[in-house]
Write a protein that holds these residues in place. Structure first.
Motif, PDB file in Angstrom:
ATOM      1  N   UNK A 136       0.841  -1.191   0.000  1.00 33.85           N
ATOM      2  CA  UNK A 136       0.000   0.000   0.000  1.00 33.85           C
ATOM      3  C   UNK A 136       0.883   1.249   0.000  1.00 33.85           C
ATOM      4  N   UNK A 137       1.313   1.638  -1.183  1.00 33.22           N
ATOM      5  CA  UNK A 137       2.210   2.780  -1.307  1.00 33.22           C
ATOM      6  C   UNK A 137       1.543   4.098  -0.987  1.00 33.22           C
ATOM      7  N   UNK A 138       0.229   4.204  -1.213  1.00 29.19           N
ATOM      8  CA  UNK A 138      -0.470   5.472  -0.973  1.00 29.19           C
ATOM      9  C   UNK A 138      -0.439   5.855   0.505  1.00 29.19           C
ATOM     10  N   UNK A 139      -0.677   4.876   1.376  1.00 27.67           N
ATOM     11  CA  UNK A 139      -0.640   5.161   2.807  1.00 27.67           C
ATOM     12  C   UNK A 139       0.776   5.502   3.260  1.00 27.67           C
ATOM     13  N   UNK A 140       1.748   4.771   2.729  1.00 27.05           N
ATOM     14  CA  UNK A 140       3.142   5.054   3.071  1.00 27.05           C
ATOM     15  C   UNK A 140       3.518   6.467   2.654  1.00 27.05           C
ATOM     16  N   UNK A 141       3.074   6.870   1.459  1.00 26.41           N
ATOM     17  CA  UNK A 141       3.364   8.210   0.968  1.00 26.41           C
ATOM     18  C   UNK A 141       2.689   9.268   1.839  1.00 26.41           C
ATOM     19  N   UNK A 142       1.451   9.004   2.222  1.00 24.01           N
ATOM     20  CA  UNK A 142       0.743   9.951   3.096  1.00 24.01           C
ATOM     21  C   UNK A 142       1.499  10.174   4.396  1.00 24.01           C
ATOM     22  N   UNK A 143       1.960   9.085   5.011  1.00 24.50           N
ATOM     23  CA  UNK A 143       2.675   9.220   6.279  1.00 24.50           C
ATOM     24  C   UNK A 143       4.026   9.902   6.101  1.00 24.50           C
ATOM     25  N   UNK A 144       4.672   9.670   4.949  1.00 24.72           N
ATOM     26  CA  UNK A 144       5.946  10.337   4.677  1.00 24.72           C
ATOM     27  C   UNK A 144       5.760  11.846   4.614  1.00 24.72           C
ATOM     28  N   UNK A 145       4.729  12.275   3.887  1.00 20.73           N
ATOM     29  CA  UNK A 145       4.468  13.709   3.738  1.00 20.73           C
ATOM     30  C   UNK A 145       3.979  14.310   5.053  1.00 20.73           C
ATOM     31  N   UNK A 146       3.083  13.594   5.721  1.00 21.19           N
ATOM     32  CA  UNK A 146       2.530  14.105   6.983  1.00 21.19           C
ATOM     33  C   UNK A 146       3.617  14.258   8.036  1.00 21.19           C
ATOM     34  N   UNK A 147       4.523  13.264   8.122  1.00 24.05           N
ATOM     35  CA  UNK A 147       5.551  13.293   9.172  1.00 24.05           C
ATOM     36  C   UNK A 147       6.451  14.519   9.039  1.00 24.05           C
ATOM     37  N   UNK A 148       6.925  14.799   7.863  1.00 26.22           N
ATOM     38  CA  UNK A 148       7.932  15.861   7.704  1.00 26.22           C
ATOM     39  C   UNK A 148       7.335  17.201   7.288  1.00 26.22           C
ATOM     40  N   UNK A 149       6.610  17.224   6.160  1.00 28.91           N
ATOM     41  CA  UNK A 149       6.157  18.493   5.600  1.00 28.91           C
ATOM     42  C   UNK A 149       5.030  19.122   6.427  1.00 28.91           C
ATOM     43  N   UNK A 150       4.048  18.305   6.791  1.00 21.63           N
ATOM     44  CA  UNK A 150       2.891  18.850   7.503  1.00 21.63           C
ATOM     45  C   UNK A 150       3.175  19.067   8.987  1.00 21.63           C
ATOM     46  N   UNK A 151       3.976  18.169   9.591  1.00 19.64           N
ATOM     47  CA  UNK A 151       4.141  18.218  11.042  1.00 19.64           C
ATOM     48  C   UNK A 151       5.531  18.621  11.523  1.00 19.64           C
ATOM     49  N   UNK A 152       6.579  17.826  11.181  1.00 18.84           N
ATOM     50  CA  UNK A 152       7.862  18.023  11.849  1.00 18.84           C
ATOM     51  C   UNK A 152       8.572  19.323  11.477  1.00 18.84           C
ATOM     52  N   UNK A 153       8.656  19.637  10.190  1.00 19.25           N
ATOM     53  CA  UNK A 153       9.368  20.852   9.783  1.00 19.25           C
ATOM     54  C   UNK A 153       8.689  22.115  10.339  1.00 19.25           C
TER      55      UNK A 153
END
Length: 461
Positions: A397-414
């Motif tokens: 399930x690449x879509x969920x993995x991609x969502x978490x990748x973007x959410x972790x860094x771009x939306x939240x951590x940075x």
């Protein structure tokens, strides 16, 4: 169409289909966790032995290059995670020819991409080092470390990790771990010889040279292993199996690209962190680098567990054994939770002790202990999130993995790094991980509940 088994593969079928869940998890995960733990000490070795020089500039050089080494994981995950997930699922569906094609594609593409990274760093070394945050005082030390680890060392560093993923995809976690650990142990032995005054006195550059030699040895192990096991493995490095098969590439990229993006975003986040910390001086950046690597211990153990159980989850998913898959995930979560809480408490209570293991500089210990107490709060949530992402990768399930990748860094951590640094200068940086992983845990928990319900519905039907 399913194929007939053409080689002695019954032992692997027994592992994936018949062995008890705890024993199967232990067989797959323990060697991977040990390998991850050794890799942590291998990464810490550079910091530890360079730290013995008591020179913040040399220690900062190792920290500045860390984002580039982290970028290696983009290729590691693109072809390591992407290929291993497809290979394990192909084993579960008995499509053994796909395993051979996938391994050949992964091998040759890895070599190409790693060579491209090396060439890029050679051509653009000066602007890259400046972008990483190094100043005039630390430029030469940073260049020396990067020369060996990246310019010369990208291919063996990346290739040995990808080959370990491939070997692990067939259930041979022990062999995968031996290959990885052989290079790690050699690096720990060579580090003081190349770094310290009583040896070659190469300082940070010596740490890079030791790393380069060690990764070459690890690659050699995997070449010898695959040659010796050629009649007992579906993994192939034969160029005749290499092709631009659209369906195989699509499956690799569906899982590998999100995993790769996650690591590229990790590089971005770490570069921002280094640049924010460097504004407070070389001592602060050195302390942050030490803290980051100490925090890698529980992070890598959690990552090792998620990577270790991935082949079993992939196999069960492809063979439609939902009950065994759910039990594997649940048991893994229990192990993660117990370990993460203990690690977090230990770091919080003994922060001064852990920082002082690397440098005796009182100012660095003072900075680092406060950083570590902030970082450790996120460990329990980080381990859970790693496992959830590992499950999504395992089932393709690449879509969920991609969502978490973007959410972790771009939306939240940075954004958290920038905001917390304004609200709590310098020390707020250490709490960005906690804020990020706490929010992600809530989202990941919801998604996992939905996945379990979907599996249960499919079993009923």
């Amino acid at each position: 169409m399913k194929e007939v088994i053409t080689m002695n593969y019954e032992d692997k079928i027994e592992l994936f289909e018949k062995r008890s869940i705890p024993k199967a998890i232990a067989t797959l995960a323990i060697p991977t966790i040990l390998s991850s733990l050794v890799m942590v000490f291998y990464n810490l070795a550079d910091t530890y032995f360079v730290g013995m020089l008591n020179d913040p500039i040399e220690n900062a050089a190792v920290t500045f290059v860390a984002p580039v080494l982290l970028a290696f994981n983009a290729v590691n995950n693109l072809f390591g995670v992407g290929c291993s997930s497809l290979m394990s699922r192909s084993l579960g569906s008995r499509h053994y020819h796909v395993v051979k094609k996938t391994s050949a594609i992964g091998f040759y593409c890895t070599v190409f991409f790693a060579a491209a990274i090396s060439l890029g760093c050679i051509l653009f070394s000066t602007p890259l080092i400046n972008m990483l945050g190094a100043d005039q005082a630390s430029f030469q030390s940073t260049y020396g470390y990067m020369k060996w680890t990246v310019m010369f060392g990208a291919i063996p560093a990346i290739l040995n990790v990808v080959m370990a993923y491939m070997v692990r995809s067939e259930g041979a976690s022990l062999h995968a771990s031996i290959g990885t650990m052989s290079g790690c142990f050699l690096n720990i032995i060579l580090d003081p010889i190349f770094i310290l005054p009583w040896g070659f006195n190469m300082k940070a550059a010596g740490a890079g040279c030791a790393t380069f030699i060690s990764n070459c040895v690890a690659c050699l192990y995997f070449f010898i292993l695959l040659k010796a096991k050629k009649d007992h493995t579906f993994i192939s490095l034969n160029y005749r199996f290499f092709s631009f098969d659209k369906s195989i590439l699509a499956s690799i990229f569906a899982v590998g690209v999100p995993a790769s993006i996650q690591n590229l975003l990790n590089v971005t986040g770490m570069t921002i962190l280094n640049n924010l910390a460097s504004a407070y001086g070389t001592t602060a950046i050195a302390a942050m680098g030490i803290t980051y690597k100490i925090n890698m211990v529980p992070s890598q153990i959690a990552l090792g567990l998620s990577q270790g159980v991935m082949p079993l989850i992939s196999y069960c998913y492809a063979s439609h054994n939902g009950k065994r898959m759910k039990k594997t995930i649940t048991a893994s979560m229990k192990v993660c939770a117990g370990f993460a809480v203990c690690a977090s408490l230990l770091y919080f209570v003994k922060a001064d002790f852990f920082i002082s293991l690397f440098m005796s500089n009182k100012e660095i210990v003072a900075y680092g202990s406060r950083f570590l107490r902030g970082y450790c709060l996120g460990i329990p949530f980080l381990t859970f999130d790693f496992l959830c992402v590992g499950v999504y990768q395992a089932i393709g399930n690449g879509k969920l993995s991609l969502f978490f990748a973007i959410a972790r860094k771009i939306i939240l951590e940075i954004p958290a790094l920038l905001i917390l640094n304004i609200l709590f200068p310098l020390y707020g940086l250490a709490y960005a991980q906690f804020v990020t992983e706490l929010i992600l845990t809530v989202i990941a928990g919801y998604v996992m509940i939905r996945l379990f319900k979907e599996i249960s519905t499919n079993e009923t039907n």
